[in-house]
Write an enzyme that holds these catalytic residues in place. Sequence first.
Site, PDB file in Angstrom:
ATOM      1  N   SER A   1      34.092  50.454 103.349  1.00 22.85           N
ATOM      2  CA  SER A   1      33.078  50.894 104.320  1.00 22.85           C
ATOM      3  C   SER A   1      31.796  51.424 103.701  1.00 22.85           C
ATOM      4  CB  SER A   1      33.675  51.967 105.242  1.00 22.85           C
ATOM      5  OG  SER A   1      34.593  51.393 106.148  1.00 22.85           O
TER       6      SER A   1
ATOM      7  N   LYS B   1      28.587  49.943 104.988  1.00 25.14           N
ATOM      8  CA  LYS B   1      27.835  50.433 106.151  1.00 25.14           C
ATOM      9  C   LYS B   1      26.533  51.109 105.757  1.00 25.14           C
ATOM     10  CE  LYS B   1      31.828  50.986 109.247  1.00 25.14           C
ATOM     11  NZ  LYS B   1      33.007  50.713 108.393  1.00 25.14           N
TER      12      LYS B   1
ATOM     13  N   SER C   1      32.568  56.267 110.486  1.00 28.38           N
ATOM     14  CA  SER C   1      32.795  54.933 109.933  1.00 28.38           C
ATOM     15  C   SER C   1      33.324  53.961 110.986  1.00 28.38           C
ATOM     16  CB  SER C   1      33.772  55.017 108.751  1.00 28.38           C
ATOM     17  OG  SER C   1      33.692  53.854 107.953  1.00 28.38           O
TER      18      SER C   1
END
Length: 418
Positions: free
Chosen positions: A130, A133, A185
């Site tokens: 993640s 992101k 997230s």
Amino acid sequence: MGELGEVVPPLKISPQGPVETGRRAGDPGPSQPEPHVGRRAGAEIPAITRRRRPSLPAAVRGNLPAVRSRQRWLPSLVLALGLLAGWMASPAAAAPTQPRVEARAAVVMDAATGAVLWQRQAHRPVLVASTTKILTAIVANDHYPARKVLRVPEAAERVDGTRFGYRTGWLIRRDQLLTTLLLVSANDAAETLAAAWPDGGRAGFLQAMQAECAELGCTDSTWRDPSGLEAPGHRASAADLAVLGRALLERPLLAKLVGSRSVTYKWPSGRLTVLSNHNHFVGWGRDPGALGVKTGYTTKARSTIVAAQRRGGRTLVAVALGSDHMYDDVHALLGYGFKVEPAVGSEVLGVRQDQPEAAPEATLPPAADRITGRVAASPSPLVERLGLRILAAPVPLAAFAGVACLLLGALALAWRRH
């Protein structure tokens, strides 16, 4: 007969003459001094002897003051040189130990210059989970208006991994999506942001991510998923993520989000929820100056993190990928980074848009300036070569030279006093 009627004994003259003068017998000698008035008769005149230094040639006597001057200043000069050598060797001897990092790939970078302070396989493309992101947020922040409303697609509701709970067809503002994307997230927020791209939808958004990455100076990464799921070919490097982390911190809204311990979120129904930052580096409040940035995890990627911290006017960005103890790794990287300065010839990551490409090399002053702390218009070549040799000297050698000079100076000073 003397004036007072005393009997004066006759003067005895050695046939070989006085020993002191080396005269022959019969040579007239210097007149003897008159006895002091008031000396008693028969009193012996005490013999006064004085040890005379051997006479030196005139040439030697002429150079004697210079020799004595050099002897007087030599111990002080040696002691001063010893102190100088010890001072120059102390920073080298006190150089911090290398950080203990478990991550497969890692880097710590000076945010102001992009200079690498320490790295391990920093340019190796790996799974990053993640932390992807970070780039998703940058593209959405730069291309969508702040109050733009986006519709949640069906793919967002069905996406794998962490979801915030958006439902198909809901209308969510861009800032709300960015909040859940970075703090908790949310993969459904990433899919919603990607699907709204006006030119090509999700595929067009991925192309925009690749273009943005290249513009920022990243060289190792390929982006195939807006959430960081393990799509074929989706890879990034620690070096590229450090550049992206710095770029996110340069955007005020995103920097405020990732640096917040908690944020109040308003649902479409009007209900308010307090969202805590999943990044413990910020959320737990144990690290003064912590700025974020983003964590991630999948089974194959293991734990990943991009973290930034500000101390004493400096900001560093640390990246650890493929670790089971990412917070320990980040603390080790940042702790080491704040103790050192960029070394000569350090790699510089990213392209600074406000500077020419060659400008980062000018962030380090010449070698002579690093030693003296002054900025000289034209440092002496000899001084610069000496500085480079000292800076490049092995730590044990520099420390040994400093200690040896100090001992020599102390012995010379003691010799002078005795």
